[in-house]
Design an enzyme around this catalytic site. Structure first.
Site, PDB file in Angstrom:
ATOM      1  N   HIS A 194       0.834  -1.206   0.000  1.00  0.00           N
ATOM      2  CA  HIS A 194       0.000   0.000   0.000  1.00  0.00           C
ATOM      3  C   HIS A 194       0.870   1.258   0.000  1.00  0.00           C
ATOM      4  CE1 HIS A 194      -4.325  -1.289   1.163  1.00  0.00           C
ATOM      5  NE2 HIS A 194      -4.184  -1.040  -0.126  1.00  0.00           N
TER       6      HIS A 194
ATOM      7  N   CYS B 133      14.403  -9.314 -22.684  1.00  0.00           N
ATOM      8  CA  CYS B 133      13.908  -9.250 -21.302  1.00  0.00           C
ATOM      9  C   CYS B 133      14.992  -8.838 -20.318  1.00  0.00           C
ATOM     10  CB  CYS B 133      13.248 -10.559 -20.892  1.00  0.00           C
ATOM     11  SG  CYS B 133      14.411 -11.912 -20.786  1.00  0.00           S
TER      12      CYS B 133
END
Ligand code: PEP
Ligand code: MG
Length: 596
Positions: free
Chosen positions: A190, A505
């Site tokens: 969060h 990648c």
């Protein structure tokens, strides 16, 4: 300028400001067991702490930011429920107020951890946050808030360097934070979500580094580079010019984010697939948030770490199915376990090697000593393919024989599935190009694969013979070295001829300086840290590949020194997005600072 630490980028952007260090204590650990006689008094104390907390939260809810309001509302619900249960604890067990809050919290943390549900476990942070606040209010302890907001009259914005930061603190300090550096924290916590919604550049540095840095950085100017994950000390004399530059990068970063959901098509109409590198289920949530079209590298290592035995086929299958759901069935390229080298997994009993980077790592280990792991992974991917679009690739390939061996195992498993009527869909088979030997026989390798994915992190270290983690040879570890780019050029030429897709990648995929060259060489997909996606998409949408292609090809023949190539790519980038001049000035400073 001196790069102090290479951490993990959590939120993009660059910030410059004065460092404030907060070595915090874990409030929950401060609480001792204690019993009371006067139960009612403890209940009053707990209820009062809830009132104080609600008042505090309500003040901060007066803001037009959905993420913040949602999190604060969730915190009120968590606080009410902790308090209800803590009151029961006091009544039934005569625990004092703080011990009761702690017991309830620890019980829930344990349950959440056991649940194995990644969404629920992510919220442990919030639980700790709320109960720490309740306890701090009762104990009247100093909070971050007191330190940096209430007591500081001049309200200068700072770069906060701390062990960890709780979501409520990001909210409370939102007008005080220029940048954020923590030792703990994930990209989907969060606190990270809030830092992104508030546009605060954020990196996570390795554990226990703050202790060793205190003397060097306290109250000094610092740069937090949320693109590359660097923590940097600038020269005092450069401060004014750097501050101006960094402010303008800040404005550019906001533009990247505005366009992150737009399609990634160049001015001359080529669609470049933009994918994300992820290492766990939680990260998967970020892929679409940042405008990614799928996952180009799922590092399976995360499933094998912090345990005593490998995950079963069933566990792997469930995780893959879950990730596929999270990214709405978009493509996922799963990489077979890449253990060995710098990624030890104790229970695999990898023999200690003098030179592990040249030892039994990646596909070598799987084929020679742990075929059972490769088999479980392939079976899991094939089963998951019914629920989404999957590719499977093998790391650290050095010979065509290894490709044939791995393919044989995959075919045998498919035959077994057919025989037993187990459903599966087509899974693309690919290899990582990380070892020069396979890059040099790419014309043979392409006959056996659906795609190749360039692992430039390892490819660079093996081509340059420069350890990717050795600071002393970083000046040689140059992804834009012509030797690497010529290899990439050959790989894309041969693969395009054979209609084999080329992905990149390695970290270079998210490096904007390399982007004009990579696109003009003909790559099809770029897979990167999700944080870099908006920036790379923004540039691609402004590039005309045909326009730069001829220049690149000519340059590859005519260059004098390696720097000519970097200069060309930088100039091209600045022509496309002039504001990048600022960022390249910063990068130029890094380059000098890295020279030993
Ligand atoms: C690489 O080598 O470029 C790569 C992507 O693999 P890793 O960084 O996991 O070794
Ligand atoms: Mg690698």
């Amino acid at each position: 300028m001196k790069i102090l630490i290479h951490g993990i980028p959590i939120n993009s952007g660059i910030a410059i400001g004065t460092a404030k260090i907060w070595e915090r204590e874990n409030v929950l650990n401060l609480v001792q067991e204690c019993k009371v006689n006067d139960i009612n008094n403890e209940i009053i104390i707990i209820k009062h702490s809830l009132d104080l907390l609600k008042n505090k939260i309500n003040i901060f809810k007066n803001i037009n930011n959905k993420e913040i309001i949602d999190i604060l509302n969730a915190h009120i619900v968590i606080a009410e429920s902790i308090v209800d249960e803590a009151i029961n604890e006091v009544t039934n067990n005569r625990e004092c107020a703080v011990a009761a809050i702690r017991s309830v919290t620890m019980k829930h943390i344990d349950e959440l951890q056991k649940s194995g549900n990644e969404l629920i476990t992510m919220r442990i942070d919030d639980l700790i946050d709320v109960s720490s606040q309740l306890i701090s209010l009762i104990l009247n302890r100093q909070l971050l808030y007191d330190l940096y907001v209430a007591e500081d009259a001049n309200k200068e914005k700072v770069i906060l360097v701390t062990n960890y930061i709780m979501p409520s603190e990001v909210i409370i300090l939102k007008d005080r934070l220029k940048g954020l550096v923590t030792e703990h924290g994930g990209i989907t916590s969060h606190s990270a979500i809030l830092a992104r919604s508030l546009n605060i550049p954020y990196i996570v540095i390795p554990e226990n580094t703050i202790k060793s840095l205190i003397k060097t950085i306290s109250n000094r100017a610092l740069i937090v580079d949320g693109y590359r994950g660097f923590l940097v000390i600038p020269e005092e004399s450069d401060m004014t010019s750097l501050t101006k530059i960094i402010d303008s990068i800040d404005a550019l970063n906001a533009q990247f984010l505005n366009e992150k959901m737009e399609p990634t098509v160049t001015l001359d109409g080529k669609h470049i697939k933009i994918l994300a590198n992820i290492g766990n289920i939680e990260d998967a949530r970020l892929v679409s948030n940042y405008g990614g079209e799928g996952i180009g590298l799922l590092r399976l290592e995360f499933m094998y770490m912090n345990r005593n035995y490998p995950p079963s086929e069933e566990e792997l299958f469930n995780a893959l199915k879950r990730i596929s759901e999270i990214i709405n069935g978009n493509e996922i390229i799963v990489r077979a376990l890449d253990a060995g080298g710098d990624k030890p997994i104790p229970y695999l009993n990898i023999t200690k090697e003098v030179n592990p980077f040249l030892g039994l790592r990646g596909i070598r280990l799987l084929l020679k000593e742990h075929q059972e792991i490769l088999i479980d992974e392939i079976r899991a991917v094939l089963r998951a393919s019914v629920f989404g679009k999957f590719g499977f690739m093998i790391p650290m390939v050095s010979s065509v024989n290894e490709i044939l061996e791995a393919r044989k195992i995959m075919s045998e498993i498919s035959e077994d599935f057919d025989k037993h009527n187990i459903k599966y869909n087509k899974v693309l088979f690919g290899i990582m190009i990380e070892v020069p030997s396979i890059a040099l026989v790419i014309d043979k390798a392409v006959n056996y694969v659906d795609f190749v994915s360039l692992g430039t992190n390892d490819l660079t270290q093996y081509v340059m013979a420069a350890d990717r983690s050795n600071e002393k040879v970083q000046y040689l570890y140059n992804e834009l070295h012509p030797s690497i780019l010529r290899l990439i050029q050959n790989i894309t030429n041969v693969s395009n001829e054979h209609k084999v897709r080329v992905d990149i990648c390695g970290e270079i995929a998210g490096n904007e300086i390399a982007l004009p060259i990579l696109l003009s060489l003909g790559v099809d997909a770029l897979s990167m840290n999700p944080v870099s996606i908006p920036k790379i998409k923004y540039i691609i949408r402004r590039i005309n590949i045909n326009y730069i292609k001829d220049h690149t090809i000519k340059l590859f023949k005519d260059f004098n020194t390696e720097d000519d190539i970097r200069d060309f790519s930088t100039e091209t980038l600045i022509k496309i997005v002039p504001q990048f001049k600022d960022l390249t000035i910063i990068y130029e400073n890094y380059k000098n600072s890295l020279r030993p």
